[in-house]
Motif scaffolding. Structure first.
Motif, PDB file in Angstrom:
ATOM      1  N   ALA A 159      34.772 -53.699 -33.981  1.00  0.00           N
ATOM      2  CA  ALA A 159      34.432 -53.911 -32.522  1.00  0.00           C
ATOM      3  C   ALA A 159      35.729 -53.642 -31.748  1.00  0.00           C
ATOM      4  N   ASP A 160      36.877 -54.020 -31.898  1.00  0.00           N
ATOM      5  CA  ASP A 160      37.859 -53.625 -30.879  1.00  0.00           C
ATOM      6  C   ASP A 160      38.319 -52.424 -30.919  1.00  0.00           C
ATOM      7  N   LYS A 161      37.654 -51.363 -32.026  1.00  0.00           N
ATOM      8  CA  LYS A 161      38.227 -50.129 -32.337  1.00  0.00           C
ATOM      9  C   LYS A 161      39.569 -50.005 -32.858  1.00  0.00           C
ATOM     10  N   ARG A 162      40.138 -51.230 -33.354  1.00  0.00           N
ATOM     11  CA  ARG A 162      41.707 -51.083 -33.900  1.00  0.00           C
ATOM     12  C   ARG A 162      41.466 -50.451 -35.320  1.00  0.00           C
ATOM     13  N   PHE A 163      40.301 -50.625 -36.157  1.00  0.00           N
ATOM     14  CA  PHE A 163      40.189 -50.305 -37.590  1.00  0.00           C
ATOM     15  C   PHE A 163      38.959 -49.644 -37.664  1.00  0.00           C
ATOM     16  N   ARG A 164      39.053 -48.800 -38.696  1.00  0.00           N
ATOM     17  CA  ARG A 164      37.922 -48.040 -39.169  1.00  0.00           C
ATOM     18  C   ARG A 164      38.137 -47.737 -40.732  1.00  0.00           C
ATOM     19  N   ILE A 165      36.772 -47.679 -41.360  1.00  0.00           N
ATOM     20  CA  ILE A 165      36.802 -47.062 -42.821  1.00  0.00           C
ATOM     21  C   ILE A 165      35.835 -45.816 -42.548  1.00  0.00           C
ATOM     22  N   THR A 166      36.298 -44.746 -43.289  1.00  0.00           N
ATOM     23  CA  THR A 166      35.558 -43.342 -43.318  1.00  0.00           C
ATOM     24  C   THR A 166      35.366 -43.119 -44.730  1.00  0.00           C
ATOM     25  N   GLY A 167      34.128 -42.186 -45.023  1.00  0.00           N
ATOM     26  CA  GLY A 167      34.061 -41.637 -46.294  1.00  0.00           C
ATOM     27  C   GLY A 167      33.130 -40.741 -46.254  1.00  0.00           C
ATOM     28  N   LEU A 168      33.441 -39.998 -47.487  1.00  0.00           N
ATOM     29  CA  LEU A 168      32.360 -38.725 -47.843  1.00  0.00           C
ATOM     30  C   LEU A 168      32.305 -38.786 -49.290  1.00  0.00           C
ATOM     31  N   HIS A 169      31.011 -38.357 -49.851  1.00  0.00           N
ATOM     32  CA  HIS A 169      30.532 -38.186 -51.112  1.00  0.00           C
ATOM     33  C   HIS A 169      31.251 -37.062 -51.566  1.00  0.00           C
ATOM     34  N   THR A 170      31.852 -37.135 -52.857  1.00  0.00           N
ATOM     35  CA  THR A 170      32.643 -36.200 -53.266  1.00  0.00           C
ATOM     36  C   THR A 170      31.506 -35.268 -54.289  1.00  0.00           C
ATOM     37  N   GLY A 171      30.381 -35.291 -54.414  1.00  0.00           N
ATOM     38  CA  GLY A 171      29.760 -34.647 -55.105  1.00  0.00           C
ATOM     39  C   GLY A 171      29.909 -34.759 -56.657  1.00  0.00           C
ATOM     40  N   GLN A 172      30.762 -35.671 -57.131  1.00  0.00           N
ATOM     41  CA  GLN A 172      31.203 -36.036 -58.197  1.00  0.00           C
ATOM     42  C   GLN A 172      30.806 -37.669 -58.763  1.00  0.00           C
ATOM     43  N   GLU A 173      29.595 -37.943 -58.274  1.00  0.00           N
ATOM     44  CA  GLU A 173      29.118 -39.328 -58.329  1.00  0.00           C
ATOM     45  C   GLU A 173      30.189 -40.494 -57.758  1.00  0.00           C
ATOM     46  N   SER A 174      30.827 -40.145 -56.661  1.00  0.00           N
ATOM     47  CA  SER A 174      31.936 -40.917 -56.167  1.00  0.00           C
ATOM     48  C   SER A 174      32.026 -40.651 -54.747  1.00  0.00           C
ATOM     49  N   ALA A 175      32.673 -41.549 -54.188  1.00  0.00           N
ATOM     50  CA  ALA A 175      32.914 -41.278 -52.613  1.00  0.00           C
ATOM     51  C   ALA A 175      34.530 -41.512 -52.121  1.00  0.00           C
TER      52      ALA A 175
END
Length: 252
Positions: A159-175
């Motif tokens: 909420a305070d914009k200090r932290f974030r988590i980002t992700g992308l699917h690898t195409g290999q049954e994982s992210a």
């Protein structure tokens, strides 16, 4: 009343109550873990939490991503005349599938897309275009800037914009998932470039191991909560899931 019968009745009531509690608890087998792990010379406070705690906090803090738009004509109307999208379209399997070849914001930037297996969707609130790359992996960019983006399903900012988590699917049954924080220059810097390096340090007796996908991530101040499991489909509850809380280091 016969004393033996009374004793038997008391024992029966106690056992029945215990079984009822166990059968109605999703967390009866959870052994709570509360520990500090070190990744990339930073300390993270790691907990496995019971489902009732996760659900109660999720009800307050979780904000789902916007609904992705998958029709290219609708996307073009939303973005407006400032944008040009060049794409191919296929109806081989009945539904329209769009393959973006070029994306331009006039007088701002131009993206040439060399490899794509089709559009996944445009997220209007996040201003993110998501499409399949090679081997059905996630590829994404911000439509405002053309910069690399992420899959909103795996990503959330505090909420305070200090932290974030980002992700992308690898195409290999994982992210691939990373945690970032806003540095002194007000730009996001990598805090941990592989979330699984943290999760895998949960002690073995917690019986969690590597689960490959996270669901319903949200922040409470500087603590990240999420559900972790094997399935790529969030609606698939057939598998085994655990609920995790990770508190970020107070400083670098």
């Amino acid at each position: 009343m016969n004393s033996k019968f009374l004793l038997f009745l008391i024992i029966y009531i106690l056992v029945s109550a215990g079984n009822c509690f166990a059968n109605n608890s999703d967390d009866q087998n959870i052994r709570l873990i509360d520990t500090v792990v070190v990744v990339q010379q930073k300390e993270f406070h790691l907990r496995q939490v019971p489902r009732f705690e996760f659900d109660s906090l999720r009800a307050i803090h979780f904000v789902p991503p916007s609904e992705p738009i998958t029709d290219m004509e609708t996307i073009q109307k939303i973005l407006g005349p400032e944008y040009d999208i060049i794409y191919d379209i296929s109806t081989a399997y009945g539904d329209s599938c769009y393959y973006i070849k070029e994306f331009r914001r006039n007088n701002k930037f131009r993206l040439l897309i060399q490899e794509t297996d089709g559009l996944k969707g445009y997220y209007p609130r996040e201003r993110i275009m998501l499409y399949y790359g090679g081997n059905s992996s996630d590829q994404a960019f911000f439509t405002d800037t053309g910069d690399d983006a992420y899959n909103p399903a795996y990503s959330v900012t505090s909420a305070d914009k200090r932290f974030r988590i980002t992700g992308l699917h690898t195409g290999q049954e994982s992210a691939d998932l990373r945690i970032e924080w806003r540095g002194a220059k007000q730009q996001y810097e990598v805090l941990c470039d592989d979330l699984w390096e943290i999760i895998e340090q949960i002690p073995y007796e917690a019986n969690i191991g590597r689960r490959e996908f996270i669901f319903s991530p949200f922040w409470v101040d500087n603590t990240l909560y999420f559900r972790v499991g094997y399935s790529v489909d969030e609606e698939d509850w057939a598998g085994e899931y655990n609920f995790i809380a990770i508190t970020m280091p107070s400083k670098k």
